[in-house]
Design an enzyme around this catalytic site. Structure first.
Site, mmCIF file in Angstrom:
data_model
loop_
_atom_site.group_PDB
_atom_site.id
_atom_site.type_symbol
_atom_site.label_atom_id
_atom_site.label_comp_id
_atom_site.label_asym_id
_atom_site.label_seq_id
_atom_site.Cartn_x
_atom_site.Cartn_y
_atom_site.Cartn_z
ATOM 1 N N ARG A 179 -1.673 -7.275 0.760
ATOM 2 C CA ARG A 179 -1.164 -7.169 -0.611
ATOM 3 C C ARG A 179 0.030 -8.068 -0.924
ATOM 4 O O ARG A 179 0.541 -8.099 -2.030
ATOM 5 C CB ARG A 179 -0.796 -5.699 -0.898
ATOM 6 C CG ARG A 179 -0.827 -5.337 -2.365
ATOM 7 C CD ARG A 179 0.104 -4.206 -2.729
ATOM 8 N NE ARG A 179 0.322 -4.182 -4.169
ATOM 9 C CZ ARG A 179 1.208 -4.944 -4.776
ATOM 10 N NH1 ARG A 179 1.955 -5.791 -4.113
ATOM 11 N NH2 ARG A 179 1.337 -4.870 -6.091
ATOM 12 N N LEU A 180 0.495 -8.810 0.082
ATOM 13 C CA LEU A 180 1.681 -9.642 -0.165
ATOM 14 C C LEU A 180 1.225 -11.008 -0.677
ATOM 15 O O LEU A 180 1.315 -12.019 0.015
ATOM 16 C CB LEU A 180 2.527 -9.736 1.100
ATOM 17 C CG LEU A 180 3.151 -8.379 1.438
ATOM 18 C CD1 LEU A 180 3.818 -8.402 2.799
ATOM 19 C CD2 LEU A 180 4.155 -7.960 0.363
#
Ligand SMILES: Cc1cc2nc3c(=O)[nH]c(=O)nc-3n(C[C@H](O)[C@H](O)[C@H](O)COP(=O)(O)O)c2cc1C
Length: 200
Positions: A179-180
């Site tokens: 998710r980064l």
């Protein structure tokens, strides 16, 4: 396959073209397919896919459609749109927002003339976005028109043509695990574009 990330000295249009070429090279189907989001005068949005058909000399993104369609009606009253590309083979997305104007008739003529004949006939007979009684009638109208025209060229209907989206912002999104993701927005600056990073 990985792509270059935005940098202040990179022009968004150049970077977009680099990513587009990489998406095409990756073998994915129809990298030129993009979501076009418009909104009516009350701000109610609608979205649909259209095809990117290149750029005009000012770097505006071109697409073609029916000028009586729902999207065209919304653009007549609210000429702002957003375009979205999702290229899963690169795990990137590009969002463009900008003002939309109709292309000059000569550009629509030139593009219409380059289309396959069946697409030209379809553009003439289809009252895009309007209710129709049945599909067969549409097919019959195409056959009828093809017969009527014989070998003659299909004239571009006056209600079919192009639009150009002049980018007022470009967002480049680079996906990562966990998710980064990375997000970069180009916005117009005093000279050229300014580049800002956004949280994912
Ligand atoms: C991959 C794909 C590409 C499409 N390309 C176009 C296009 O370039 N122009 C167009 O008018 N419709 C295109 N369509 C159809 C539109 O998504 C839409 O159904 C049609 O334009 C009517 O939209 P509207 O009622 O919102 O005006 C495409 C659909 C798909 C799935």
């Amino acid at each position: 396959m990985s792509v270059r990330k935005p940098e202040p000295e990179l022009q968004p249009l150049d970077l977009f073209q680099e990513w587009f070429a990489a998406a095409a090279k990756s073998g994915m189907a129809m990298p030129e397919a993009m979501t076009l989001a418009t909104a009516d005068e009350d701000g109610r949005p609608s979205a649909r896919m259209v095809l990117l058909k290149g750029f005009d000399p000012a770097g505006r993104l071109r697409f073609f459609t029916n000028y009586d369609s729902r999207k065209a009606g919304e653009l007549d009253r609210n000429p702002h749109a957003s375009l979205l590309f999702w290229w899963p083979s690169l795990y990137v997305q590009v969002r463009v927002e900008g003002k939309v104007t109709r292309l000059p008739a000569a550009e629509s003529d030139a593009y219409f003339a380059s289309r396959p004949r069946l697409s030209q006939l379809g553009a003439v007979v289809s009252p895009q976005s309007r209710p129709i009684d049945d599909f067969q009638t549409l097919l019959d109208q195409v056959s009828h028109l093809a017969h009527e025209l014989g070998e003659a060229p299909v004239p571009r209907p006056a209600n079919w043509g192009g639009y150009a989206v002049a980018p007022e912002s470009w967002e480049f999104w680079v996906g990562h695990d966990g998710r980064l993701h990375e997000r970069f927005v180009y916005r117009p600056a005093a000279s050229g574009w300014s580049l800002t990073r956004l949280a994912p």
